[in-house]
Design an enzyme around this catalytic site. Structure first.
Site, PDB file in Angstrom:
ATOM      1  N   ARG A  96     -14.916  64.689  23.234  1.00  0.00           N
ATOM      2  CA  ARG A  96     -16.022  64.841  22.276  1.00  0.00           C
ATOM      3  C   ARG A  96     -16.397  66.305  22.172  1.00  0.00           C
ATOM      4  O   ARG A  96     -16.567  66.985  23.194  1.00  0.00           O
ATOM      5  CB  ARG A  96     -17.215  64.013  22.746  1.00  0.00           C
ATOM      6  N   ASP A 138     -31.815  60.855  27.726  1.00  0.00           N
ATOM      7  CA  ASP A 138     -30.374  61.112  27.766  1.00  0.00           C
ATOM      8  C   ASP A 138     -30.128  62.605  27.977  1.00  0.00           C
ATOM      9  O   ASP A 138     -29.689  63.321  27.074  1.00  0.00           O
ATOM     10  CB  ASP A 138     -29.750  60.619  26.455  1.00  0.00           C
ATOM     11  N   CYS A 189     -28.788  64.654  24.327  1.00  0.00           N
ATOM     12  CA  CYS A 189     -28.372  63.826  23.203  1.00  0.00           C
ATOM     13  C   CYS A 189     -27.712  64.680  22.132  1.00  0.00           C
ATOM     14  O   CYS A 189     -28.219  65.750  21.768  1.00  0.00           O
ATOM     15  CB  CYS A 189     -29.578  63.094  22.611  1.00  0.00           C
ATOM     16  N   TYR A 209     -18.625  49.280  22.904  1.00  0.00           N
ATOM     17  CA  TYR A 209     -18.950  50.630  23.366  1.00  0.00           C
ATOM     18  C   TYR A 209     -20.099  50.559  24.365  1.00  0.00           C
ATOM     19  O   TYR A 209     -21.027  49.752  24.197  1.00  0.00           O
ATOM     20  CB  TYR A 209     -19.341  51.498  22.170  1.00  0.00           C
ATOM     21  N   HIS A 233     -15.051  58.832  26.969  1.00  0.00           N
ATOM     22  CA  HIS A 233     -15.067  60.143  26.334  1.00  0.00           C
ATOM     23  C   HIS A 233     -15.826  61.133  27.188  1.00  0.00           C
ATOM     24  O   HIS A 233     -16.818  60.813  27.848  1.00  0.00           O
ATOM     25  CB  HIS A 233     -15.581  60.093  24.887  1.00  0.00           C
ATOM     26  N   ASP A 273     -19.098  56.030  27.558  1.00  0.00           N
ATOM     27  CA  ASP A 273     -19.566  57.411  27.501  1.00  0.00           C
ATOM     28  C   ASP A 273     -19.628  57.958  28.921  1.00  0.00           C
ATOM     29  O   ASP A 273     -20.430  57.501  29.736  1.00  0.00           O
ATOM     30  CB  ASP A 273     -20.949  57.400  26.846  1.00  0.00           C
ATOM     31  N   GLU A 276     -18.937  64.916  17.008  1.00  0.00           N
ATOM     32  CA  GLU A 276     -20.360  64.581  17.082  1.00  0.00           C
ATOM     33  C   GLU A 276     -21.192  65.357  16.071  1.00  0.00           C
ATOM     34  O   GLU A 276     -20.961  66.544  15.827  1.00  0.00           O
ATOM     35  CB  GLU A 276     -20.883  64.854  18.501  1.00  0.00           C
ATOM     36  N   ASP A 303     -20.246  61.204  29.589  1.00  0.00           N
ATOM     37  CA  ASP A 303     -20.974  62.481  29.532  1.00  0.00           C
ATOM     38  C   ASP A 303     -20.019  63.670  29.731  1.00  0.00           C
ATOM     39  O   ASP A 303     -19.001  63.755  29.064  1.00  0.00           O
ATOM     40  CB  ASP A 303     -22.110  62.488  30.565  1.00  0.00           C
ATOM     41  N   GLU A 307     -17.373  65.189  27.068  1.00  0.00           N
ATOM     42  CA  GLU A 307     -17.850  66.105  26.048  1.00  0.00           C
ATOM     43  C   GLU A 307     -17.839  67.541  26.539  1.00  0.00           C
ATOM     44  O   GLU A 307     -17.756  67.809  27.746  1.00  0.00           O
ATOM     45  CB  GLU A 307     -19.247  65.699  25.596  1.00  0.00           C
ATOM     46  N   ASN A 333     -19.316  58.730  14.977  1.00  0.00           N
ATOM     47  CA  ASN A 333     -20.518  58.172  15.594  1.00  0.00           C
ATOM     48  C   ASN A 333     -21.537  57.877  14.504  1.00  0.00           C
ATOM     49  O   ASN A 333     -22.104  58.789  13.910  1.00  0.00           O
ATOM     50  CB  ASN A 333     -21.092  59.163  16.609  1.00  0.00           C
TER      51      ASN A 333
END
Length: 304
Positions: free
Chosen positions: A164, A65, A129, A51, A119, A92, A194, A94, A121, A216
């Site tokens: 996500r 983040d 985060c 990952y 992924h 990731d 998440e 975002d 989101e 996660n």
């Protein structure tokens, strides 16, 4: 030369393996790699995938983040990591780095980088985060547009697009479940739930959603650290440990640097360091020497 400068396995084969793993009935474990060398270690130990965390990419740049990184800054490390491992790499992405058209471009760039999946989101752009308070999510319809744009840009049908949802901590688990169903209907291959907290939350999500699910297991967040065996029994298809290796490394680095500062020498730290011989083993140093010898193992004649 096989497997030295780059992985033997093609990007297409890694994507096929990732997709097959998600439907295998066995949980796919993907620790985070903060550089290519860690990815080689993850493969050697026997995990199913690697990952690449957006939080780690940000931290590596000494940034929080909160959506400050660009597509290029994320795809670059992703490509370097994917190049050296035979394992599939999930990254990731975002919120897709912008509007739906940007999410579409993100998929093409990540495909070209040799990544197996990403992924996206449903947070408002710029994101934060997932285990911090104060998040905001876009309307479901906006995330569906984001996903459909990404899916439409996919050239390899085995490239996994994971949706996500951060809605559980904002709107509640039931709302997050409804979002997950909408995202799956839009074409998401995998749902990333998440900031769920207890095994019961994960069980509730699993019972309500038929799409493969990703958990996660990040440290110091809202989720209880549930063993992979338990998540497997619940029916989750994948689990990520996004920041674990960076946290381990930074803790050790800080302790070591403080001792060098205070003692003026690293001599008391040697038993806490990776030995040169182990590093060379991981790098396959000897095989490079053999390759070098094979290329230059000719002798010049008297008259040459």
């Amino acid at each position: 030369m096989t497997g030295l400068l780059a992985a033997d396995t093609s990007a297409a084969d890694k994507r096929a393996a990732f997709r097959a793993g998600l439907s295998s009935g066995r949980i796919q474990r993907l620790p985070g790699a903060f550089n290519p060398l860690v990815a080689k270690l993850i493969q050697e130990i026997g995990f199913e995938g690697v990952y690449v965390s957006g939080a780690v990419v940000s931290a590596d740049l000494a940034l929080p983040d909160i959506g400050l990184t660009t597509l290029t800054e994320v795809a670059g490390p992703g490509q370097q990591i994917a190049r050296v491992t035979d394992l599939p790499v999930l990254i990731d992405a975002d919120t897709g780095f912008g509007e739906p058209m940007s999410a579409a471009r993100t998929v093409t760039v990540l495909e070209d980088a040799g990544i197996a999946g990403c992924h996206l989101e449903d947070q408002v752009n710029p994101k934060r985060c997932g285990h911090l308070d104060g998040k905001a999510v876009v309307p479901t319809e906006d995330m569906v547009r984001r996903l459909r744009a990404a899916i439409s840009a996919r050239r390899d049908p085995n490239f996994v697009i994971c949706a996500r949802t951060d809605a559980a901590g904002i709107e509640g688990i039931d709302a997050a479940i409804e979002r997950a169903k909408a995202y799956a209907e839009a074409g998401a291959d995998l749902i990333f739930t998440e900031a769920l907290t207890t095994p019961a939350d994960f069980e509730k999500f699993r019972a309500a959603v038929s799409t493969p699910l990703l958990a996660n297991m990040t440290e110091f967040g809202k989720s209880e650290l549930i063993p992979a065996q338990t998540l497997d029994r619940i029916g989750y298809s994948a689990v990520i440990y996004p920041v674990s290796t960076l946290r381990l490394a930074m803790h050790a680095a800080e302790a070591g640097l403080r001792e060098i500062y205070e003692q003026g020498t690293q001599s008391g730290l040697l038993d806490r360091m990776q030995h040169r011989s182990r590093l060379y083993e991981l790098l396959q140093y000897e095989r490079y020497n053999e390759f070098d010898s094979d290329i230059f193992n000719f002798a010049l004649g008297r008259n040459q």
